[in-house]
Design an enzyme around this catalytic site. Structure first.
Site, short mmCIF file in Angstrom:
data_model
loop_
_atom_site.label_atom_id
_atom_site.label_comp_id
_atom_site.label_asym_id
_atom_site.label_seq_id
_atom_site.Cartn_x
_atom_site.Cartn_y
_atom_site.Cartn_z
N ARG A 1 42.15 35.08 16.13
CA ARG A 1 41.36 35.47 17.31
C ARG A 1 40.01 34.75 17.34
NH1 ARG A 1 42.18 41.84 18.41
NH2 ARG A 1 40.99 42.05 16.50
N GLY B 1 40.83 29.48 14.99
CA GLY B 1 42.17 30.03 14.85
C GLY B 1 42.89 30.13 16.18
N LEU C 1 39.87 25.81 5.68
CA LEU C 1 38.73 25.28 6.42
C LEU C 1 37.43 25.57 5.68
CD1 LEU C 1 40.98 25.76 8.77
CD2 LEU C 1 39.05 25.37 10.25
N TYR D 1 27.15 30.87 1.56
CA TYR D 1 28.34 30.48 2.33
C TYR D 1 28.89 29.16 1.79
CZ TYR D 1 30.62 28.76 6.72
OH TYR D 1 31.46 28.25 7.67
N LYS E 1 32.50 28.18 0.07
CA LYS E 1 33.37 27.10 0.59
C LYS E 1 33.70 26.08 -0.50
CE LYS E 1 33.77 28.37 4.90
NZ LYS E 1 35.07 28.85 5.37
N LEU F 1 30.94 23.48 15.08
CA LEU F 1 31.97 23.55 16.12
C LEU F 1 31.49 24.38 17.30
CD1 LEU F 1 34.88 24.39 13.64
CD2 LEU F 1 34.28 22.13 14.54
N PRO G 1 34.88 20.93 8.48
CA PRO G 1 34.44 20.71 9.85
C PRO G 1 32.93 20.64 9.97
CG PRO G 1 35.62 22.83 9.60
CD PRO G 1 35.37 22.30 8.24
N1 LIG Z 1 32.15 27.70 13.94
C1 LIG Z 1 31.65 26.69 13.29
O1 LIG Z 1 30.70 26.02 13.76
C2 LIG Z 1 32.22 26.28 11.96
C3 LIG Z 1 33.26 26.97 11.35
N2 LIG Z 1 33.74 26.56 10.14
C4 LIG Z 1 34.83 27.26 9.48
O2 LIG Z 1 35.97 27.25 10.32
C5 LIG Z 1 36.71 28.45 10.14
C6 LIG Z 1 36.89 29.16 11.46
O3 LIG Z 1 35.60 29.49 11.97
P1 LIG Z 1 35.42 30.14 13.42
O4 LIG Z 1 36.70 30.06 14.15
O5 LIG Z 1 34.20 29.56 13.99
O6 LIG Z 1 35.10 31.65 13.03
P2 LIG Z 1 35.21 32.96 13.96
O7 LIG Z 1 34.14 33.86 13.48
O8 LIG Z 1 35.27 32.58 15.37
O9 LIG Z 1 36.62 33.55 13.53
C7 LIG Z 1 36.84 34.00 12.25
C8 LIG Z 1 38.09 34.83 12.24
O10 LIG Z 1 38.27 35.37 10.93
C9 LIG Z 1 38.65 36.71 11.05
N3 LIG Z 1 38.22 37.47 9.87
C10 LIG Z 1 36.99 37.51 9.32
N4 LIG Z 1 36.98 38.35 8.28
C11 LIG Z 1 38.24 38.85 8.17
C12 LIG Z 1 38.85 39.78 7.30
N5 LIG Z 1 38.16 40.37 6.32
N6 LIG Z 1 40.15 40.07 7.49
C13 LIG Z 1 40.85 39.49 8.49
N7 LIG Z 1 40.33 38.60 9.34
C14 LIG Z 1 39.02 38.29 9.19
C15 LIG Z 1 37.94 37.21 12.29
O11 LIG Z 1 38.59 38.36 12.74
P3 LIG Z 1 37.93 39.34 13.83
O12 LIG Z 1 38.17 38.65 15.12
O13 LIG Z 1 38.69 40.59 13.68
O14 LIG Z 1 36.49 39.46 13.46
C16 LIG Z 1 38.08 36.01 13.20
O15 LIG Z 1 39.30 36.02 13.89
C17 LIG Z 1 35.95 29.28 9.10
O16 LIG Z 1 36.46 29.03 7.82
C18 LIG Z 1 34.55 28.72 9.20
O17 LIG Z 1 33.85 28.89 7.98
C19 LIG Z 1 33.21 25.46 9.51
C20 LIG Z 1 32.19 24.75 10.07
C21 LIG Z 1 31.63 25.08 11.34
C1 LIG Z 2 28.19 25.36 11.23
C2 LIG Z 2 27.08 25.60 10.30
O1 LIG Z 2 26.17 26.49 10.94
C3 LIG Z 2 25.05 26.95 10.21
O2 LIG Z 2 24.16 25.96 9.95
P1 LIG Z 2 23.22 25.34 11.06
O3 LIG Z 2 23.73 24.02 11.48
O4 LIG Z 2 21.84 25.34 10.57
O5 LIG Z 2 23.45 26.37 12.25
P2 LIG Z 2 22.89 26.84 13.62
O6 LIG Z 2 23.83 26.40 14.66
O7 LIG Z 2 22.60 28.29 13.54
O8 LIG Z 2 21.47 26.11 13.79
C4 LIG Z 2 21.31 24.72 14.01
C5 LIG Z 2 19.89 24.40 14.33
O9 LIG Z 2 19.58 24.91 15.64
C6 LIG Z 2 18.36 25.63 15.60
N1 LIG Z 2 18.32 26.60 16.70
C7 LIG Z 2 17.46 26.57 17.76
N2 LIG Z 2 17.62 27.63 18.54
C8 LIG Z 2 18.62 28.36 17.98
C9 LIG Z 2 19.24 29.59 18.38
O10 LIG Z 2 18.89 30.23 19.38
N3 LIG Z 2 20.25 30.03 17.58
C10 LIG Z 2 20.68 29.33 16.46
N4 LIG Z 2 21.70 29.83 15.74
N5 LIG Z 2 20.07 28.18 16.07
C11 LIG Z 2 19.07 27.71 16.83
C12 LIG Z 2 18.33 26.22 14.21
O11 LIG Z 2 17.04 26.62 13.85
C13 LIG Z 2 18.87 25.05 13.39
O12 LIG Z 2 17.84 24.12 13.14
C14 LIG Z 2 25.49 27.60 9.00
O13 LIG Z 2 26.12 28.76 9.36
C15 LIG Z 2 26.39 26.72 8.17
O14 LIG Z 2 26.86 27.43 7.17
C16 LIG Z 2 27.50 26.11 8.99
O15 LIG Z 2 28.64 25.94 8.58
#
Ligand SMILES: NC(=O)C1=CN([C@@H]2O[C@H](COP(=O)(O)OP(=O)(O)OC[C@H]3O[C@@H](n4cnc5c(N)ncnc54)[C@H](OP(=O)(O)O)[C@@H]3O)[C@@H](O)[C@H]2O)C=CC1
Ligand SMILES: C[C@H]1O[C@H](OP(=O)(O)OP(=O)(O)OC[C@H]2O[C@@H](n3cnc4c(=O)[nH]c(N)nc43)[C@H](O)[C@@H]2O)[C@@H](O)[C@@H](O)C1=O
Length: 346
Positions: free
Chosen positions: A13, A17, A106, A137, A141, A167, A164
C-alpha cells in the site's frame, strides 16, 4: 521470474509497493500476494514465520519499512532503527528458511557516507561516517544489505539489494511533519495558493479540520500563509528525485535480469552486494522549491528556516551499474511534479 510464481509484495500500500504491484500486473504476473499491516505485522517474528510457512512465496519484494523525511528520521530515531531491523530480519530470514528463490530488498542511498565521492558509487559503502539525521535508518539499511550478502555467501540464496535515491509519486505521504521534501512542498504551496485566493473552505478540506482556529494553528506551525511558505534549511542541499513508477520498474527489471546467487566471495574486488537506482541528476532544494512554486502557481515568497536541518549537502547517485545492466529512468522531474500535483489536487 516465472509468470505464475507466487510473489509476495511486502508494503503493497506504500509509495513503491503499490507501484511494484501495478508494474507486475502490467507485465502479466498473476499470482501476487499481499498483506496489510493489520493482517500481518512484519515486526512480529512468529506471525511472519507462520505466514512464510503457509504461503511459501517463490519471490519476495521487500518494500515495507518505516519511512519518513529528515525530521521524522531525526525525531523517531529508535523506531526507525528497531522497526526496520525487525521487518528485514523477519522477512529475509524466513525467505531463506522457506526456500524463496529470489528476494529484492529496498535500501536507500542514505547508506553512503556523508562525505562520499559524488556521484556516489556502490563501493563507497562503509568508507566513512554517515549523515547524523538519518543514521539509525541508514544503519538498519546497511544491516539489510549485509544480511542479503551474508545469506548469499553462506547459504547460496539469491537476495538482491537495491539503493533508491529520494522517491516521489502517486500514493506519496503528504504529512507536513513526516513526509519527504517534494510532497511537503507541493502541499504547503497548494495551501498558500488557496489562502491567497481566499479559498478558506479549500484549506480546511485539505487539512481535514472543521475549525478555523485549528486550521490556523497548523498553518502557523508549518509556516504557510497567503504571502509566504517556509522551506526547511538553507535551500542549498542538493537532492536527486526518481518517480516511484520508474523505481518499481527498476525493481521488477532487476528481479527479472540480475542474479546475486553464488557470489564467490565477499572479498571480491567488485562486490556484488547492491545496485544504485536513480536518475543521475540533482537539483538544489531552492531550485526544487522554485520549480514546485511555478507548477502550483503560488506567487508568494519562499522563507528559508535555517533552524531546521539541511542534512547531507549532496547525495547524487552513480547510476553506471544499473545503466550498464540496460535500465534507465523515463519520467523527468518537471513532468513528475506536474503529474503528482494533478493527482494531489484531484
Ligand atoms: N520514499 C523514499 O523517498 C525512499 C524510500 N526508500 C525505501 O523504499 C521502500 C519503500 O518506501 P516507500 O514506499 O516510500 O514507503 P511507504 O511508507 O510509502 O510504504 C511503506 C509500507 O510498509 C508498510 N509497513 C511499514 N511497517 C510495517 C509493518 N510493521 N508491518 C507491515 N507493513 C509495514 C506500510 O504499511 P501501512 O500502509 O500499513 O503503513 C507501507 O505499506 C522502503 O524500504 C524505503 O526505506 C528508499 C529511499 C527513498
Ligand atoms: C529519501 C531519504 O529521505 C531523508 O533524507 P533527506 O533527503 O534529507 O529527506 P527530506 O526529503 O526530508 O529532505 C530533503 C531536504 O529538503 C529540505 N526541506 C525543505 N523543506 C522541507 C519540508 O517541508 N519537508 C521536508 N521533509 N524537507 C524539507 C530538508 O531540510 C532537506 O535539506 C531520509 O529519510 C533518508 O533516510 C532517506 O532515505
Amino acid at each position: 521470474m516465472d509468470k505464475n510464481g507466487k510473489i509476495f509484495v511486502a508494503g503493497h500500500r506504500g509509495l513503491v509497493g503499490s507501484a511494484i504491484v501495478k508494474d507486475l500486473k502490467a507485465k502479466g504476473y498473476q499470482n501476487i500476494i499481499t498483506r496489510t499491516r493489520r493482517e500481518l505485522d512484519l515486526t512480529d517474528h512468529l506471525a511472519v514465520a507462520e505466514f512464510f510457512k503457509q504461503e511459501k512465496p517463490q519471490y519476495v519484494f521487500l518494500a515495507a519499512a518505516k519511512v519518513g523525511g529528515i525530521v521524522a528520521n531525526n525525531t523517531y530515531r529508535a523506531d526507525f532503527l528497531y522497526e526496520n531491523l525487525q521487518i528485514q530480519n523477519n522477512v529475509i530470514h524466513n525467505s531463506y528458511l522457506n526456500g524463496v528463490e529470489k528476494l529484492l530488498f529496498l535500501g536507500s542511498t542514505c547508506i553512503y557516507p556523508k562525505e562520499a565521492p559524488q556521484p556516489m558509487p556502490e563501493d563507497s559503502l562503509l568508507t566513512g561516517p554517515l549523515e547524523y539525521t538519518n543514521e539509525p535508518y541508514a544503519i538498519a539499511k546497511i544491516a539489510g544489505i549485509k544480511l542479503c550478502e551474508s545469506y548469499n555467501l553462506q547459504y547460496g540464496t539469491n537476495f538482491i539489494a537495491v539503493q533508491p535515491t529520494n522517491l516521489y509519486g502517486l500514493n506519496d505521504n503528504f504529512d507536513l511533519e513526516k513526509s519527504h521534501v517534494l510532497p511537503a512542498l507541493i502541499r504547503k504551496m497548494h495551501l498558500a495558493k488557496l489562502l491567497s485566493e481566499g479559498d478558506h473552505q479549500g484549506v480546511m478540506t485539505d487539512l481535514g479540520v472543521t475549525d478555523h482556529v485549528e486550521a490556523q494553528q497548523i498553518l502557523d506551525r508549518f509556516g504557510v500563509s497567503a504571502s509566504s511558505v517556509e522551506i526547511w534549511g538553507s535551500g542549498k542541499p542538493r537532492r536527486e528525485f526518481l518517480w516511484s513508477d520508474d523505481m518499481a520498474n527498476a525493481c521488477v527489471y532487476v528481479m527479472e535480469k540480475v542474479d546475486f546467487a553464488n557470489v564467490s566471495s565477499g572479498m571480491d574486488d567488485v562486490r556484488n552486494t547492491h545496485i544504485n537506482i536513480g536518475t543521475g541528476q540533482d537539483i538544489s532544494i531552492r531550485e526544487l522549491a522554485e520549480l514546485i512554486q511555478r507548477i502550483v502557481g503560488f506567487t508568494g515568497e519562499l522563507k528559508f528556516n535555517t533552524s531546521k536541518p539541511d542534512g547531507t549537502m549532496k547525495k547524487l547517485t552513480d547510476c553506471s551499474k544499473i545503466h550498464s545492466l540496460g535500465w534507465k529512468h523515463s519520467v523527468e522531474l518537471e513532468e513528475g511534479i506536474q503529474r503528482l500535483y494533478d493527482w494531489y489536487v484531484n
